[in-house]
Design a protein around this motif. Structure first.
Motif, PDB file in Angstrom:
ATOM      1  N   GLN A   4       0.862  -1.287  -0.194  1.00  0.00           N
ATOM      2  CA  GLN A   4      -0.011  -0.168  -0.123  1.00  0.00           C
ATOM      3  C   GLN A   4       0.886   1.271  -0.153  1.00  0.00           C
ATOM      4  OE1 GLN A   4      -2.333  -0.722   3.376  1.00  0.00           O
ATOM      5  NE2 GLN A   4      -3.974  -1.793   2.321  1.00  0.00           N
ATOM      6  N   SER A   5       2.226   1.113   0.753  1.00  0.00           N
ATOM      7  CA  SER A   5       2.894   2.323   0.691  1.00  0.00           C
ATOM      8  C   SER A   5       3.871   2.562  -0.370  1.00  0.00           C
ATOM      9  CB  SER A   5       3.763   2.601   2.195  1.00  0.00           C
ATOM     10  OG  SER A   5       4.480   1.421   2.048  1.00  0.00           O
ATOM     11  N   LYS A   6       3.815   1.480  -1.366  1.00  0.00           N
ATOM     12  CA  LYS A   6       4.610   1.324  -2.434  1.00  0.00           C
ATOM     13  C   LYS A   6       4.094   2.279  -3.646  1.00  0.00           C
ATOM     14  CE  LYS A   6       6.950  -1.938  -5.329  1.00  0.00           C
ATOM     15  NZ  LYS A   6       6.941  -3.416  -5.824  1.00  0.00           N
ATOM     16  N   GLN A   7       5.089   2.869  -4.377  1.00  0.00           N
ATOM     17  CA  GLN A   7       4.786   3.890  -5.329  1.00  0.00           C
ATOM     18  C   GLN A   7       4.240   2.933  -6.509  1.00  0.00           C
ATOM     19  OE1 GLN A   7       4.946   7.369  -5.178  1.00  0.00           O
ATOM     20  NE2 GLN A   7       3.833   7.513  -6.966  1.00  0.00           N
ATOM     21  N   ASP A   8       3.251   3.321  -7.279  1.00  0.00           N
ATOM     22  CA  ASP A   8       2.511   2.943  -8.282  1.00  0.00           C
ATOM     23  C   ASP A   8       3.973   2.968  -9.434  1.00  0.00           C
ATOM     24  OD1 ASP A   8       0.540   1.702 -10.185  1.00  0.00           O
ATOM     25  OD2 ASP A   8       0.618   3.579 -11.230  1.00  0.00           O
ATOM     26  N   ILE A   9       4.103   1.958 -10.269  1.00  0.00           N
ATOM     27  CA  ILE A   9       5.172   2.071 -11.131  1.00  0.00           C
ATOM     28  C   ILE A   9       4.768   3.101 -12.268  1.00  0.00           C
ATOM     29  CG2 ILE A   9       4.320   0.144 -12.670  1.00  0.00           C
ATOM     30  CD1 ILE A   9       7.209  -0.320 -13.182  1.00  0.00           C
ATOM     31  N   HIS A  51      13.355   9.290  -4.810  1.00  0.00           N
ATOM     32  CA  HIS A  51      12.629   8.822  -3.849  1.00  0.00           C
ATOM     33  C   HIS A  51      11.589   8.117  -4.299  1.00  0.00           C
ATOM     34  CE1 HIS A  51      11.076   7.985   0.106  1.00  0.00           C
ATOM     35  NE2 HIS A  51       9.992   8.618  -0.032  1.00  0.00           N
ATOM     36  N   ILE A  52      10.875   8.665  -5.349  1.00  0.00           N
ATOM     37  CA  ILE A  52       9.786   8.204  -6.070  1.00  0.00           C
ATOM     38  C   ILE A  52      10.047   7.100  -6.542  1.00  0.00           C
ATOM     39  CG2 ILE A  52       7.868   8.782  -7.809  1.00  0.00           C
ATOM     40  CD1 ILE A  52       7.835  11.620  -6.878  1.00  0.00           C
ATOM     41  N   LEU A  53      11.049   7.247  -7.629  1.00  0.00           N
ATOM     42  CA  LEU A  53      11.584   5.742  -8.075  1.00  0.00           C
ATOM     43  C   LEU A  53      11.936   4.595  -7.398  1.00  0.00           C
ATOM     44  CD1 LEU A  53      13.678   7.812 -10.987  1.00  0.00           C
ATOM     45  CD2 LEU A  53      11.575   6.647 -11.137  1.00  0.00           C
ATOM     46  N   ASN A  55      10.981   4.221  -4.266  1.00  0.00           N
ATOM     47  CA  ASN A  55       9.490   3.608  -3.731  1.00  0.00           C
ATOM     48  C   ASN A  55       8.710   2.779  -4.700  1.00  0.00           C
ATOM     49  OD1 ASN A  55       9.920   4.794  -1.181  1.00  0.00           O
ATOM     50  ND2 ASN A  55       8.579   6.343  -1.716  1.00  0.00           N
ATOM     51  N   ALA A  56       9.065   2.886  -5.899  1.00  0.00           N
ATOM     52  CA  ALA A  56       8.199   1.951  -7.122  1.00  0.00           C
ATOM     53  C   ALA A  56       9.325   0.769  -7.568  1.00  0.00           C
ATOM     54  CB  ALA A  56       8.020   2.768  -8.293  1.00  0.00           C
ATOM     55  N   SER A  57      10.402   0.965  -6.591  1.00  0.00           N
ATOM     56  CA  SER A  57      11.529  -0.267  -6.871  1.00  0.00           C
ATOM     57  C   SER A  57      12.234  -0.132  -8.378  1.00  0.00           C
ATOM     58  CB  SER A  57      10.899  -1.674  -6.666  1.00  0.00           C
ATOM     59  OG  SER A  57      10.268  -1.744  -5.123  1.00  0.00           O
ATOM     60  N   LEU A  58      12.128   0.889  -9.007  1.00  0.00           N
ATOM     61  CA  LEU A  58      12.551   1.146 -10.234  1.00  0.00           C
ATOM     62  C   LEU A  58      14.076   1.403 -10.090  1.00  0.00           C
ATOM     63  CD1 LEU A  58       9.953   3.193 -11.845  1.00  0.00           C
ATOM     64  CD2 LEU A  58      10.651   0.772 -12.423  1.00  0.00           C
ATOM     65  N   VAL A  59      14.626   1.846  -8.986  1.00  0.00           N
ATOM     66  CA  VAL A  59      15.837   2.174  -8.724  1.00  0.00           C
ATOM     67  C   VAL A  59      16.461   1.583  -7.432  1.00  0.00           C
ATOM     68  CG1 VAL A  59      16.238   4.468 -10.020  1.00  0.00           C
ATOM     69  CG2 VAL A  59      15.678   4.396  -7.612  1.00  0.00           C
ATOM     70  N   ARG A  60      17.754   1.212  -7.458  1.00  0.00           N
ATOM     71  CA  ARG A  60      18.356   0.646  -6.229  1.00  0.00           C
ATOM     72  C   ARG A  60      19.489   1.732  -5.783  1.00  0.00           C
ATOM     73  NH1 ARG A  60      19.110  -4.756  -9.114  1.00  0.00           N
ATOM     74  NH2 ARG A  60      17.488  -5.934  -8.433  1.00  0.00           N
ATOM     75  N   SER A  61      19.579   1.815  -4.303  1.00  0.00           N
ATOM     76  CA  SER A  61      20.489   2.780  -3.897  1.00  0.00           C
ATOM     77  C   SER A  61      21.525   1.674  -3.003  1.00  0.00           C
ATOM     78  CB  SER A  61      19.851   3.814  -3.348  1.00  0.00           C
ATOM     79  OG  SER A  61      19.247   3.269  -2.021  1.00  0.00           O
ATOM     80  N   ARG A  62      22.509   2.178  -2.891  1.00  0.00           N
ATOM     81  CA  ARG A  62      23.501   2.052  -1.935  1.00  0.00           C
ATOM     82  C   ARG A  62      24.616   2.866  -1.501  1.00  0.00           C
ATOM     83  NH1 ARG A  62      28.680  -0.229  -4.008  1.00  0.00           N
ATOM     84  NH2 ARG A  62      29.355   0.514  -6.034  1.00  0.00           N
ATOM     85  N   LYS A  63      25.200   2.765  -0.274  1.00  0.00           N
ATOM     86  CA  LYS A  63      25.986   3.932   0.314  1.00  0.00           C
ATOM     87  C   LYS A  63      27.369   3.299  -0.042  1.00  0.00           C
ATOM     88  CE  LYS A  63      24.218   6.868   3.369  1.00  0.00           C
ATOM     89  NZ  LYS A  63      24.328   7.975   3.069  1.00  0.00           N
ATOM     90  N   VAL A  64      28.007   4.405  -0.289  1.00  0.00           N
ATOM     91  CA  VAL A  64      29.754   4.347  -0.761  1.00  0.00           C
ATOM     92  C   VAL A  64      30.154   5.340  -0.189  1.00  0.00           C
ATOM     93  CG1 VAL A  64      31.413   4.189  -2.340  1.00  0.00           C
ATOM     94  CG2 VAL A  64      29.124   2.986  -2.861  1.00  0.00           C
ATOM     95  N   GLY A  65      30.723   5.084   1.247  1.00  0.00           N
ATOM     96  CA  GLY A  65      31.319   6.413   2.001  1.00  0.00           C
ATOM     97  C   GLY A  65      30.333   6.986   2.103  1.00  0.00           C
TER      98      GLY A  65
END
Length: 109
Positions: A4-9, A51-53, A55-65
């Motif tokens: 329900q909180s996931k952004q619609d693609i 953030h919107i992308l 929430n729609a699982s269209l992008v992945r993020s990762r911390k580097v430093g």
């Protein structure tokens, strides 16, 4: 994150800036600083789009430093492809009808 909180693609890709970001991130992983250089909007606006992308699982993020790096996650696009594929049958019919019409009427000129 619940469904329900996931952004619609479809909502996520409705914005041309976000579509451009997806194309950009399909090429390589990038930080927000790198992404900002491609758009005439603020870093805050880029972050909101990401953030919107995300929430729609269209992008992945990762911390580097100290920075967060983003990359395209193409799997959710299958839903979009499936939806569009359903309508191809209608486009094919219309194109075939147009082809027949043009061929029939080109003989008359």
């Amino acid at each position: 994150m619940t469904d329900q909180s996931k952004q619609d693609i479809f909502q996520a890709i409705s914005d041309p800036t976000r579509r451009s970001m997806l194309k950009l991130l399909a090429e390589k992983e990038m930080s927000i600083t790198e992404i900002v250089r491609f758009f005439p909007i603020s870093r805050t606006a880029v972050n909101k789009h990401l953030h919107i992308l995300a929430n729609a699982s269209l992008v992945r993020s990762r911390k580097v430093g100290r920075e967060t790096r983003y990359t395209l996650n193409p799997e959710p696009l299958v839903e979009l492809k499936d939806w569009l594929t359903f309508f191809e049958q209608y486009w094919d019919r219309k194109l075939l009808a147009l082809k027949r019409y043009v061929e029939e009427n080109s003989d008359q000129t």
